[in-house]
Every structure is written in C-alpha cells, then in structure tokens.
Design a protein around this motif. Structure first.
Motif, PDB file in Angstrom:
ATOM      1  N   SER A 124       0.819  -1.210   0.000  1.00 58.83           N
ATOM      2  CA  SER A 124       0.000   0.000   0.000  1.00 58.83           C
ATOM      3  C   SER A 124       0.854   1.261   0.000  1.00 58.83           C
ATOM      4  CB  SER A 124      -0.932  -0.007   1.213  1.00 58.83           C
ATOM      5  OG  SER A 124      -0.184  -0.022   2.422  1.00 58.83           O
ATOM      6  N   GLN A 125       1.999   1.215   0.644  1.00 57.15           N
ATOM      7  CA  GLN A 125       2.889   2.376   0.629  1.00 57.15           C
ATOM      8  C   GLN A 125       3.380   2.672  -0.775  1.00 57.15           C
ATOM      9  OE1 GLN A 125       6.163   2.412   3.525  1.00 57.15           O
ATOM     10  NE2 GLN A 125       7.514   3.204   1.948  1.00 57.15           N
ATOM     11  N   ASP A 126       3.805   1.656  -1.510  1.00 54.83           N
ATOM     12  CA  ASP A 126       4.270   1.875  -2.874  1.00 54.83           C
ATOM     13  C   ASP A 126       3.148   2.395  -3.765  1.00 54.83           C
ATOM     14  OD1 ASP A 126       6.749   1.019  -2.102  1.00 54.83           O
ATOM     15  OD2 ASP A 126       6.490  -1.031  -2.843  1.00 54.83           O
ATOM     16  N   HIS A 127       1.961   1.857  -3.591  1.00 55.88           N
ATOM     17  CA  HIS A 127       0.839   2.288  -4.429  1.00 55.88           C
ATOM     18  C   HIS A 127       0.483   3.747  -4.156  1.00 55.88           C
ATOM     19  CE1 HIS A 127      -2.843   1.892  -6.798  1.00 55.88           C
ATOM     20  NE2 HIS A 127      -3.474   2.504  -5.805  1.00 55.88           N
ATOM     21  N   ILE A 128       0.444   4.141  -2.892  1.00 55.39           N
ATOM     22  CA  ILE A 128       0.082   5.520  -2.554  1.00 55.39           C
ATOM     23  C   ILE A 128       1.140   6.499  -3.041  1.00 55.39           C
ATOM     24  CG2 ILE A 128      -0.196   7.096  -0.602  1.00 55.39           C
ATOM     25  CD1 ILE A 128      -1.688   4.914   0.854  1.00 55.39           C
ATOM     26  N   LEU A 129       2.414   6.181  -2.836  1.00 50.52           N
ATOM     27  CA  LEU A 129       3.474   7.099  -3.245  1.00 50.52           C
ATOM     28  C   LEU A 129       3.599   7.208  -4.754  1.00 50.52           C
ATOM     29  CD1 LEU A 129       6.303   6.216  -0.688  1.00 50.52           C
ATOM     30  CD2 LEU A 129       4.789   8.183  -0.659  1.00 50.52           C
ATOM     31  N   GLU A 130       3.332   6.132  -5.455  1.00 55.74           N
ATOM     32  CA  GLU A 130       3.558   6.128  -6.901  1.00 55.74           C
ATOM     33  C   GLU A 130       2.366   6.655  -7.693  1.00 55.74           C
ATOM     34  OE1 GLU A 130       5.157   2.999 -10.347  1.00 55.74           O
ATOM     35  OE2 GLU A 130       4.920   2.382  -8.251  1.00 55.74           O
ATOM     36  N   TYR A 131       1.148   6.474  -7.178  1.00 61.42           N
ATOM     37  CA  TYR A 131      -0.032   6.825  -7.965  1.00 61.42           C
ATOM     38  C   TYR A 131      -0.883   7.916  -7.317  1.00 61.42           C
ATOM     39  CZ  TYR A 131       1.077   2.612 -10.597  1.00 61.42           C
ATOM     40  OH  TYR A 131       1.707   1.680 -11.354  1.00 61.42           O
ATOM     41  N   GLN A 132      -1.131   7.829  -6.026  1.00 63.79           N
ATOM     42  CA  GLN A 132      -2.058   8.763  -5.403  1.00 63.79           C
ATOM     43  C   GLN A 132      -1.397  10.078  -5.008  1.00 63.79           C
ATOM     44  OE1 GLN A 132      -4.310   6.962  -2.250  1.00 63.79           O
ATOM     45  NE2 GLN A 132      -4.804   5.134  -3.422  1.00 63.79           N
ATOM     46  N   VAL A 133      -0.149  10.026  -4.540  1.00 67.91           N
ATOM     47  CA  VAL A 133       0.526  11.254  -4.115  1.00 67.91           C
ATOM     48  C   VAL A 133       0.731  12.230  -5.279  1.00 67.91           C
ATOM     49  CG1 VAL A 133       2.717  12.156  -3.240  1.00 67.91           C
ATOM     50  CG2 VAL A 133       1.587  10.270  -2.063  1.00 67.91           C
ATOM     51  N   PRO A 134       1.179  11.804  -6.465  1.00 68.86           N
ATOM     52  CA  PRO A 134       1.303  12.782  -7.567  1.00 68.86           C
ATOM     53  C   PRO A 134      -0.015  13.471  -7.918  1.00 68.86           C
ATOM     54  CG  PRO A 134       2.535  10.794  -8.092  1.00 68.86           C
ATOM     55  CD  PRO A 134       1.739  10.490  -6.864  1.00 68.86           C
ATOM     56  N   VAL A 135      -1.126  12.733  -7.858  1.00 66.07           N
ATOM     57  CA  VAL A 135      -2.422  13.356  -8.135  1.00 66.07           C
ATOM     58  C   VAL A 135      -2.777  14.370  -7.050  1.00 66.07           C
ATOM     59  CG1 VAL A 135      -4.875  12.907  -8.441  1.00 66.07           C
ATOM     60  CG2 VAL A 135      -3.194  11.327  -9.402  1.00 66.07           C
ATOM     61  N   LEU A 136      -2.501  14.024  -5.792  1.00 67.27           N
ATOM     62  CA  LEU A 136      -2.797  14.943  -4.687  1.00 67.27           C
ATOM     63  C   LEU A 136      -1.949  16.205  -4.774  1.00 67.27           C
ATOM     64  CD1 LEU A 136      -4.502  15.163  -2.071  1.00 67.27           C
ATOM     65  CD2 LEU A 136      -2.541  14.240  -0.844  1.00 67.27           C
ATOM     66  N   LEU A 137      -0.696  16.065  -5.146  1.00 64.72           N
ATOM     67  CA  LEU A 137       0.177  17.236  -5.260  1.00 64.72           C
ATOM     68  C   LEU A 137      -0.242  18.147  -6.408  1.00 64.72           C
ATOM     69  CD1 LEU A 137       3.698  15.638  -4.626  1.00 64.72           C
ATOM     70  CD2 LEU A 137       2.279  16.897  -3.015  1.00 64.72           C
ATOM     71  N   SER A 138      -0.811  17.584  -7.454  1.00 66.02           N
ATOM     72  CA  SER A 138      -1.244  18.402  -8.588  1.00 66.02           C
ATOM     73  C   SER A 138      -2.562  19.114  -8.319  1.00 66.02           C
ATOM     74  CB  SER A 138      -1.372  17.532  -9.844  1.00 66.02           C
ATOM     75  OG  SER A 138      -2.347  16.508  -9.650  1.00 66.02           O
ATOM     76  N   ARG A 139      -3.377  18.587  -7.407  1.00 63.61           N
ATOM     77  CA  ARG A 139      -4.683  19.177  -7.137  1.00 63.61           C
ATOM     78  C   ARG A 139      -4.681  20.127  -5.950  1.00 63.61           C
ATOM     79  NH1 ARG A 139      -8.899  14.049  -7.859  1.00 63.61           N
ATOM     80  NH2 ARG A 139      -8.467  13.663 -10.089  1.00 63.61           N
ATOM     81  N   HIS A 140      -3.755  19.955  -5.011  1.00 65.31           N
ATOM     82  CA  HIS A 140      -3.712  20.785  -3.807  1.00 65.31           C
ATOM     83  C   HIS A 140      -2.372  21.510  -3.726  1.00 65.31           C
ATOM     84  CE1 HIS A 140      -7.421  18.995  -2.102  1.00 65.31           C
ATOM     85  NE2 HIS A 140      -6.989  17.878  -2.658  1.00 65.31           N
ATOM     86  N   ASP A 141      -2.403  22.633  -3.050  1.00 63.09           N
ATOM     87  CA  ASP A 141      -1.200  23.448  -2.873  1.00 63.09           C
ATOM     88  C   ASP A 141      -0.443  22.931  -1.656  1.00 63.09           C
ATOM     89  OD1 ASP A 141       0.681  25.371  -3.284  1.00 63.09           O
ATOM     90  OD2 ASP A 141      -0.497  27.013  -2.413  1.00 63.09           O
ATOM     91  N   ILE A 142       0.342  21.884  -1.847  1.00 60.73           N
ATOM     92  CA  ILE A 142       1.071  21.222  -0.760  1.00 60.73           C
ATOM     93  C   ILE A 142       2.544  21.595  -0.849  1.00 60.73           C
ATOM     94  CG2 ILE A 142       1.779  18.979   0.160  1.00 60.73           C
ATOM     95  CD1 ILE A 142      -0.890  17.867  -0.699  1.00 60.73           C
ATOM     96  N   GLY A 143       3.118  21.932   0.287  1.00 60.50           N
ATOM     97  CA  GLY A 143       4.537  22.294   0.330  1.00 60.50           C
ATOM     98  C   GLY A 143       5.382  21.377   1.180  1.00 60.50           C
TER      99      GLY A 143
END
Length: 467
Positions: A205-224
């Motif tokens: 689950s860690q690999d899946h979240i970092l590889e697929y979900q995190v890039p989408v979250l970073l593109s949609r939200h202003d995360i620093g």
C-alpha cells in the motif's frame, strides 16, 4: 469492448493486440487500468507484469499528449529575431540548493538547521524512541501553513506507517504556541484542515500511494511539505524477518533506491520539502584483535596437527610456540607468506567510515552505546540531510520519605531515581549548513513542552557531555 478507444481514439491498439482480449474478458476499464497497481492487474489477468507496465505507460503517454494538444497554443511573436531560430539556448541548470525553508517554530533550532528544513530536498530525522521525532514532524506540519519566512503558506501531507495523525497533540500546539497564535491574529492561521493524512500499514500500500495517489494529490492541492513517519517500519517488517538471505537484502536495496529516486523527483518537480523519520538500531563494533591465519598456525605447530581432526583441538594462538615466547636463537624470526591475504586498511572498514554519516560514534572518546540509522548505507545515499536526535537520562536523589523504613524492606533508599531526559539535535550532513561536529559539544539542546519544541541555551559554566 473496453472504453479505451472512446477515451483515446488514436491509441495504437495493434502494438498490444496480445493483451486486449484478456483485458476485455475481465471487463477492465481505462479507469481501472490507471488506478490499480500493476501487480494487482497481473494477478487478476495472469498477464506478464512487464507487458502490463509497458501498456500502462503507453496509456499515460497518450493521455499526456491528448491534454497537451487540447491546450490553446500561444500566438507566435510578430517579428522574431533570426538568431533566436538558429541558435538554441541551453536549458537553465537545476539548482541543487534552496533558499526556502520551513521553520521548526523555534529560533534556536532554526539557526542550528541553517534556517530550517530546506525545500526541494529529502531531510531525515533519526533517533531512538521517545526522543521527539514526531514532535518535530508535527511542528513542521503547522509551520508550513504560515507565510514566509517561517513557512510557505501551503498545506502538508502526513503519511504514517505505524499510527494515525496525532490530532490532539496538534490541537494542543495550536492553542499554546505563541507564534501560531500571532499568525492567527494576523489573519494567516494554521489549522488541522491544512494537513492531509494517510496510513500505509504495509509496503504494498505504501508503494501504491506514493507512486499513484501522491502525484495526483500534489497536482490538485497546494502542498509544500510531505512527511513519512517512519520510512523504515514497512521495510523492516517485510525484509528483516527471520531466515532472510542475501537475495532478500538485495531486493530491499533495489526498492530503497527506487523509493529515493521517486521522492527526489517529487521534491524537485513540485518544489516541496520531503521529511522522513527513521528508526535506529544498536551497533556492535567488530573486534579489533588480529587473528592468526590458519595456515600460519598450521605451519608453526607440530606436524601431527595437519589432520582435520587434530586441527579442531589445536591450542589457541597465544600458546603457539615461536609466537608468544622469545625464540631460542638470536637470529630474528619473520613470518611472510605471499599466499596469505593481507588485511584491509582500517580506514576502509565500515566501522571506521560510518561514524561520519550515521551520527553516532564520531568521537573516539565516546563511552555511550552506539546506534545506527535503519536501512543502512543504501538509504543514507538517497537523502540530502540527516538530523540525529539524542537523549540522555538525568538522575537525582530520591525524595525523603516521612515514614520510617524497617530493615526488612527491600527498597534501596540511596539509589538514584530518574528525574527527566535531556535531548540534543545535531546535523550529521546537509547541503546547506555545516555539520555539527564530533560529540554533542556543538549540538543544540532542546525540550519538548506542551506548546511544542524549545531550544535550551547552553550554560557556559558547564561542559557538554561527550557522546
């Protein structure tokens, strides 16, 4: 029929003709292909994972081309100079340093870190349990929401591998910290709504979240800021089980290299600070006593010891004649066997070199127990900055008991009791600030209070304890 042609009419299906029938048989849509992990798809369809990865990469490339072609083109300049067409300017170099930092909400700790945690790099906080790693991470989650110079005015992403986000502790910091209260009065408050959280209980689950979900979250939200607490938990549970072999460790090393490359790409592409918490393990230095080669002991001993059975009962090296006693002849005796492998230089040994990148044992006068950050040398090469946290117990005399103690009581009245803990922070290596040096003489002492972290001013009349 899969909906791939409806979404991407120009997708080259002929190149993947062997995969399409199986995908249609399992009724997999384009959304399923993009959101599921390739390993899960391979188990479900019984297709080679290499072909599936190539197929998914082609879909993602087609989607990117489709989005790029749908954007309106910028109007060409009216009269471009001839030199701009003939001569192509090289792309600007990627800067390896950052002038943006995230504060720890304490000026003394920020000064020791060279301004705070740098943006665009991977920073690691490592130390024993209870030293305050999570306290640093929670403070940074709130500080990143503040405007410059203490923060970035952005949100935070907290990925935990062991437990959920400590919301009660965050609320306690928001209510009591002076810097956060002043920012709230100025109209730029930090809140729990600005922190996204996720839990990854296993490595898959860690690999899946970092590889697929995190890039989408970073593109949609202003995360620093993105935090992983801790990076070693899933890897130690997956690979360091009993009976692991060298191939298992090689697989772990490859996964760590891939994780480091992924995190560095996210940090540079989205201009965020990535912070990981790491665990430590006890380090046992290898014995420095030189051992006598077996062939030397066999040649110097009696002839009847040349059998394998007799070699097991051979006397220890200290009792071998002509080695521990003075030779009877006045001529000097020397032993040189060219077929023996010469020992490596002590400077090349890992026990000698790791003191400069682990944070423990860099002072030869150290008498305390040595630690080693988890995941070893492979992970140390993937991070940009390592901050080591230390703690030492402080003992004191027990309080006087009013009631008399009989002689039959087992309590030791004179034994010291644990009063509190002292903690220090030290920069082991970093690209933007110099290392703190040996021991904790130049380290920064800090306290964990109800309102957060607070640095302790060094008393010039007392000498620091050397690690």
């Amino acid at each position: 029929m899969t909906d791939l042609l409806h979404i991407l009419p120009s997708f080259p299906l002929s190149a993947f003709a062997a995969l399409i029938p199986t995908i249609e048989r399992h009724a997999l849509t384009t959304t399923d292909l993009l959101t599921a992990h390739p390993a899960d798809l391979a188990k479900r369809t019984q297709l080679p994972i290499i072909d599936l990865r190539r197929f998914l990469a082609a879909i993602q490339a087609s989607l990117s081309d489709d989005l790029a072609s749908s954007r309106p083109l910028a109007p060409p300049p009216s009269s471009p100079p001839p030199s701009s067409i003939e001569e192509k300017q090289p792309p600007p170099p990627i800067s390896t340093t950052s002038d943006q930092f995230i504060s720890t909400l304490d000026d003394g700790l920020d000064a020791a870190l060279g301004g705070g945690v740098p943006v665009g790099h991977i920073t690691e906080f490592t130390g024993e349990s209870g030293v305050g790693k999570t306290q640093f991470l929670l403070s940074l989650c709130l500080a990143v929401q503040l405007p410059a110079p203490r923060g970035l005015g952005k949100q935070a992403l907290y990925i935990s591998t062991e437990s959920g986000l400590a919301t009660r502790r965050l609320a306690q910091m928001l209510e009591g910290n002076t810097i956060l209260q002043e920012a709230s009065e100025a109209g730029t408050p930090a809140s729990l709504d600005g922190i996204h959280s996720a839990v990854t209980p296993d490595l898959e689950s860690q690999d899946h979240i970092l590889e697929y979900q995190v890039p989408v979250l970073l593109s949609r939200h202003d995360i620093g800021l993105m935090i992983i607490d801790s990076v070693a938990a899933n890897y130690r549970a997956e690979f360091e089980r009993q009976g692991s072999h060298g191939s298992n460790m090689a697989t772990r090393s490859a996964d760590l290299i891939r994780l480091g490359a992924l995190l560095r790409d996210l940090a540079r592409r989205h201009s965020i600070a990535i912070i990981v918490a790491n665990q430590v393990a006890d380090r046992f230095a290898s014995s420095s006593t030189p051992s006598i080669p077996r062939s030397l002991a066999m040649r110097s001993g009696p002839s009847h010891l040349e059998s394998p059975l007799a070699s097991r009962s051979m006397a220890p090296p200290s009792t071998i004649p002509n080695l521990s006693s003075t030779p009877s002849s006045s001529m000097p005796v020397s032993f040189s066997f060219p077929d023996e492998e010469q020992p490596a230089s002590p400077a090349l040994a890992l026990d000698h070199q790791q003191r400069w990148f682990t944070g423990w044992g860099d002072d030869p006068r150290s008498s305390s127990s040595l630690k080693t950050p988890s995941l070893g040398l492979v992970w140390s090469t993937q991070i940009s900055c390592r901050v080591a946290l230390y703690k030492r117990p402080v003992y004191g005399r027990p309080t006087r008991i009013a009631a008399p103690i009989s002689a039959d009581d087992d309590a030791d009245v004179g034994s010291p009791t644990l009063k509190t803990w002292k903690r220090w922070m030290k920069v082991v290596f970093a690209p933007h600030v110099a290392a703190s040096g040996q021991g904790i003489e130049n380290a920064t002492e800090y306290e964990v209070t109800m309102t957060g972290l607070r640095s302790v001013k060094k008393d010039k009349g007392k000498q620091a304890v050397v690690l």
